[in-house]
Motif scaffolding. Structure first.
Motif, short mmCIF file in Angstrom:
data_model
loop_
_atom_site.label_atom_id
_atom_site.label_comp_id
_atom_site.label_asym_id
_atom_site.label_seq_id
_atom_site.Cartn_x
_atom_site.Cartn_y
_atom_site.Cartn_z
N PHE A 260 0.84 -1.19 0.00
CA PHE A 260 0.00 0.00 0.00
C PHE A 260 0.88 1.24 0.00
N ASP A 261 0.60 2.15 -0.91
CA ASP A 261 1.36 3.39 -1.02
C ASP A 261 0.41 4.57 -0.77
N PRO A 262 0.48 5.17 0.42
CA PRO A 262 -0.43 6.27 0.74
C PRO A 262 -0.31 7.45 -0.22
N ALA A 263 0.89 7.72 -0.70
CA ALA A 263 1.08 8.85 -1.63
C ALA A 263 0.35 8.60 -2.94
N LYS A 264 0.44 7.37 -3.46
CA LYS A 264 -0.26 7.03 -4.70
C LYS A 264 -1.77 7.09 -4.51
N HIS B 267 -4.31 9.52 -6.48
CA HIS B 267 -5.47 8.97 -7.19
C HIS B 267 -6.76 9.65 -6.73
N MET B 268 -6.90 9.82 -5.42
CA MET B 268 -8.09 10.46 -4.89
C MET B 268 -8.20 11.91 -5.38
N GLU B 269 -7.10 12.61 -5.41
CA GLU B 269 -7.10 13.99 -5.87
C GLU B 269 -7.49 14.08 -7.34
N GLN B 270 -7.00 13.14 -8.15
CA GLN B 270 -7.36 13.13 -9.57
C GLN B 270 -8.86 12.87 -9.75
N ARG B 271 -9.40 11.92 -8.99
CA ARG B 271 -10.82 11.62 -9.08
C ARG B 271 -11.65 12.82 -8.63
N TRP C 38 -18.14 21.93 -1.43
CA TRP C 38 -17.32 20.91 -2.07
C TRP C 38 -16.10 20.58 -1.19
N GLN C 39 -15.40 21.61 -0.74
CA GLN C 39 -14.22 21.39 0.09
C GLN C 39 -14.58 20.72 1.41
N ALA C 40 -15.68 21.11 2.01
CA ALA C 40 -16.13 20.48 3.26
C ALA C 40 -16.43 19.00 3.02
N TYR C 41 -17.04 18.71 1.90
CA TYR C 41 -17.36 17.32 1.53
C TYR C 41 -16.07 16.50 1.39
N LEU C 42 -15.11 17.02 0.63
CA LEU C 42 -13.86 16.30 0.45
C LEU C 42 -13.12 16.11 1.77
N ASN C 43 -13.10 17.15 2.60
CA ASN C 43 -12.43 17.04 3.89
C ASN C 43 -13.09 15.99 4.78
N ALA C 44 -14.41 15.93 4.74
CA ALA C 44 -15.12 14.92 5.53
C ALA C 44 -14.77 13.51 5.05
N LEU C 45 -14.76 13.32 3.73
CA LEU C 45 -14.42 12.00 3.20
C LEU C 45 -12.99 11.62 3.57
N LYS C 46 -12.09 12.59 3.45
CA LYS C 46 -10.69 12.33 3.76
C LYS C 46 -10.51 11.97 5.23
N SER C 47 -11.21 12.67 6.11
CA SER C 47 -11.05 12.40 7.54
C SER C 47 -11.66 11.06 7.94
N ASN C 48 -12.53 10.52 7.10
CA ASN C 48 -13.17 9.23 7.41
C ASN C 48 -12.48 8.05 6.75
N MET C 49 -11.37 8.29 6.10
CA MET C 49 -10.64 7.19 5.47
C MET C 49 -10.06 6.28 6.54
N PRO C 50 -10.09 4.98 6.32
CA PRO C 50 -9.47 4.07 7.29
C PRO C 50 -7.96 4.29 7.31
N GLN C 51 -7.38 4.07 8.44
CA GLN C 51 -5.94 4.25 8.59
C GLN C 51 -5.23 2.93 8.30
N PHE D 172 -17.57 7.07 -5.73
CA PHE D 172 -16.79 8.24 -5.32
C PHE D 172 -16.97 8.45 -3.83
N GLY D 173 -15.88 8.61 -3.13
CA GLY D 173 -15.95 8.83 -1.70
C GLY D 173 -15.93 7.56 -0.88
N GLN D 174 -15.89 6.43 -1.56
CA GLN D 174 -15.81 5.16 -0.84
C GLN D 174 -14.41 4.62 -1.00
N HIS D 175 -13.96 3.95 0.02
CA HIS D 175 -12.64 3.36 0.00
C HIS D 175 -12.60 2.23 -1.02
#
Length: 160
Positions: free
Chosen positions: A40-44, A48-52, A70-83, A144-147
């Motif tokens: 797993f490469d977090p940078a990749k 990928h997420m940024e491109q989508r 839009w930004q609030a939506y993206l931030n929420a999705l990003k903060s909910n990503m599994p670690q 979109f927005g799902q892991h």
């Protein structure tokens, strides 16, 4: 009731096992799937997420007035990503069966909590869209927005 549930779970687990074993032979448009055993490469993943997100932003034609939502939506999705990296596979294998099941249930509950948070963020953002944008979002969002790590996940399990 419990016997019926137990039987259904065993049948389901067996079906999933057979399906997982057949995955390499299954074809997308007639070609065998290739699973690369990659780390797993977090940078990749971030790239990928940024491109989508960029493609979705462009497709929806987000207006300046919608940019904050839009930004609030993206931030929420990003903060909910599994670690990643928090799961110790070797320790998991060493656990007694009941503890492994408890761990799986805990992981499932965490997954549901993240999905519920993503749903709330999606509803808030969706309400800011015009009807035309909502229709486009319905068509294009899909996952979109799902892991999306399932192919990576399967490849790891096939190695073992």
């Amino acid at each position: 009731m419990m016997k019926a549930l137990h039987k259904a779970l065993i049948i389901g687990a067996t079906a999933i096992s057979f399906s997982a074993a057949a995955l390499p032979a299954m074809a997308a448009e007639g070609e065998p799937r290739q699973y690369a055993a990659t780390k797993f490469d977090p940078a990749k993943m971030q790239e990928h997420m940024e491109q989508r997100a960029k493609r979705m932003h462009e497709a929806l034609k987000i207006t300046p007035a919608q940019e904050g939502a839009w930004q609030a939506y993206l931030n929420a999705l990003k903060s909910n990503m599994p670690q990643h990296g928090q799961f110790d596979r070797a320790a998991f294998k060493q656990m007694p069966a009941p503890e492994r099941m408890e761990k799986r249930i805990e992981m499932s509950r965490n997954h549901i909590t993240r999905m519920e948070a993503n749903l709330a963020a999606t509803k808030t953002f969706y309400a800011q869209l015009t009807p035309e944008q909502q229709k486009l979002f319905d068509e294009k969002a899909g996952r979109f927005g799902q892991h999306r790590h399932h192919g990576h996940h399967r490849a790891k399990h096939q190695q073992q």
